[in-house]
Design an enzyme around this catalytic site. Structure first.
Site, PDB file in Angstrom:
ATOM      1  CB  VAL A   1       3.359   1.229   8.904  1.00  0.00           C
ATOM      2  CG1 VAL A   1       5.070   1.955   9.179  1.00  0.00           C
ATOM      3  CG2 VAL A   1       2.427   1.053   9.793  1.00  0.00           C
TER       4      VAL A   1
ATOM      5  CG  HIS B   1       4.246  -2.499   4.762  1.00  0.00           C
ATOM      6  ND1 HIS B   1       4.708  -0.557   5.129  1.00  0.00           N
ATOM      7  CD2 HIS B   1       3.420  -2.168   5.226  1.00  0.00           C
ATOM      8  CE1 HIS B   1       3.744  -0.460   5.350  1.00  0.00           C
ATOM      9  NE2 HIS B   1       3.020  -1.277   5.125  1.00  0.00           N
TER      10      HIS B   1
ATOM     11  CG  ASN C   1      -1.469  -1.241   1.451  1.00  0.00           C
ATOM     12  OD1 ASN C   1      -2.247  -1.424   0.132  1.00  0.00           O
ATOM     13  ND2 ASN C   1      -2.162  -1.871   2.561  1.00  0.00           N
TER      14      ASN C   1
HETATM   15  P1  5GP Z   1      -0.359  -0.481   5.861  1.00  0.00           P
HETATM   16  O1  5GP Z   1      -1.699  -0.006   5.865  1.00  0.00           O
HETATM   17  O2  5GP Z   1       0.571   0.438   5.491  1.00  0.00           O
HETATM   18  O3  5GP Z   1       0.301  -1.232   4.294  1.00  0.00           O
HETATM   19  O4  5GP Z   1      -0.245  -2.333   6.952  1.00  0.00           O
HETATM   20  C1  5GP Z   1       0.437  -1.891   8.520  1.00  0.00           C
HETATM   21  C2  5GP Z   1       0.304  -2.934   8.730  1.00  0.00           C
HETATM   22  O5  5GP Z   1       1.291  -3.173   9.919  1.00  0.00           O
HETATM   23  C3  5GP Z   1      -0.640  -3.954   9.290  1.00  0.00           C
HETATM   24  O6  5GP Z   1      -0.969  -4.791   8.601  1.00  0.00           O
HETATM   25  C4  5GP Z   1      -1.270  -4.073  10.688  1.00  0.00           C
HETATM   26  O7  5GP Z   1      -1.671  -4.625  11.516  1.00  0.00           O
HETATM   27  C5  5GP Z   1       1.112  -3.494  10.933  1.00  0.00           C
HETATM   28  N1  5GP Z   1       1.420  -3.403  12.271  1.00  0.00           N
HETATM   29  C6  5GP Z   1       1.081  -2.393  12.532  1.00  0.00           C
HETATM   30  N2  5GP Z   1       1.302  -2.117  13.853  1.00  0.00           N
HETATM   31  C7  5GP Z   1       2.591  -3.146  13.965  1.00  0.00           C
HETATM   32  C8  5GP Z   1       3.317  -3.380  14.827  1.00  0.00           C
HETATM   33  O8  5GP Z   1       3.497  -3.152  15.928  1.00  0.00           O
HETATM   34  N3  5GP Z   1       3.776  -5.136  14.525  1.00  0.00           N
HETATM   35  C9  5GP Z   1       3.499  -5.274  13.946  1.00  0.00           C
HETATM   36  N4  5GP Z   1       4.061  -6.742  13.553  1.00  0.00           N
HETATM   37  N5  5GP Z   1       2.936  -5.406  12.913  1.00  0.00           N
HETATM   38  C10 5GP Z   1       2.016  -3.967  12.946  1.00  0.00           C
END
Ligand code: 5GP
Length: 125
Positions: free
Chosen positions: A106, A110, A97
């Site tokens: 985040v 990733h 994303n």
């Molecule tokens: P995005 O929406 O940015 O693509 O995904 C961020 C991902 O990071 C989400 O799936 C969320 O569950 C994961 N996430 C957020 N905070 C943490 C954390 O502190 N530890 C881990 N292992 N995953 C996290």
């Protein structure tokens, strides 16, 4: 416009060791760990250790070594967790994303590695 990296994002804190993580794979240049809120039986996040905000930043500015290391680590994970068809699994999905339209929470690049069940259509809303 230059990319701006926020070094207080949660994955930067994980990389600094300020926040624990459930590591699946690690190299000198890359890290993979289990998502804290899994959306599938297998839900792993793969990140480069370098400060890149999203895919286009990483692909444009990371070194060849970082890009190769990251992609090879992802391939090892899909085989190791058994979702790769070459490992007897039934497939997987990679998602990244970026920005508000991509609903990126985040701001450290990733890749979501998802598998372990039939995941449905790619976009639901
Ligand atoms: P995005 O929406 O940015 O693509 O995904 C961020 C991902 O990071 C989400 O799936 C969320 O569950 C994961 N996430 C957020 N905070 C943490 C954390 O502190 N530890 C881990 N292992 N995953 C996290």
């Amino acid at each position: 416009m230059a990319y701006e990296y926020d070094s207080e994002n949660i994955f930067a804190k994980i990389l600094r060791g300020d926040i624990p993580n459930d590591t699946v794979a690690e190299t000198e240049l890359s890290l993979a760990f289990r998502d804290i809120n899994p959306a599938a039986p297998e839900h792993i996040l793969a990140i480069p250790k370098g400060a890149y905000v999203n895919y286009d930043h990483f692909a444009a500015e990371a070194s060849d070594a970082e890009i190769v290391d990251f992609n090879r680590m992802v391939a090892r994970i899909t085989r190791a967790v058994g979702v790769a068809q070459a490992a007897g699994g039934e497939g997987y999905r990679l998602i990244t994303n970026a920005g508000p339209h991509g609903v990126q929470d985040v701001p450290h690049f990733h890749l979501h590695i998802l598998g372990g069940r039939r995941l449905g259509r790619m976009i639901s809303s």
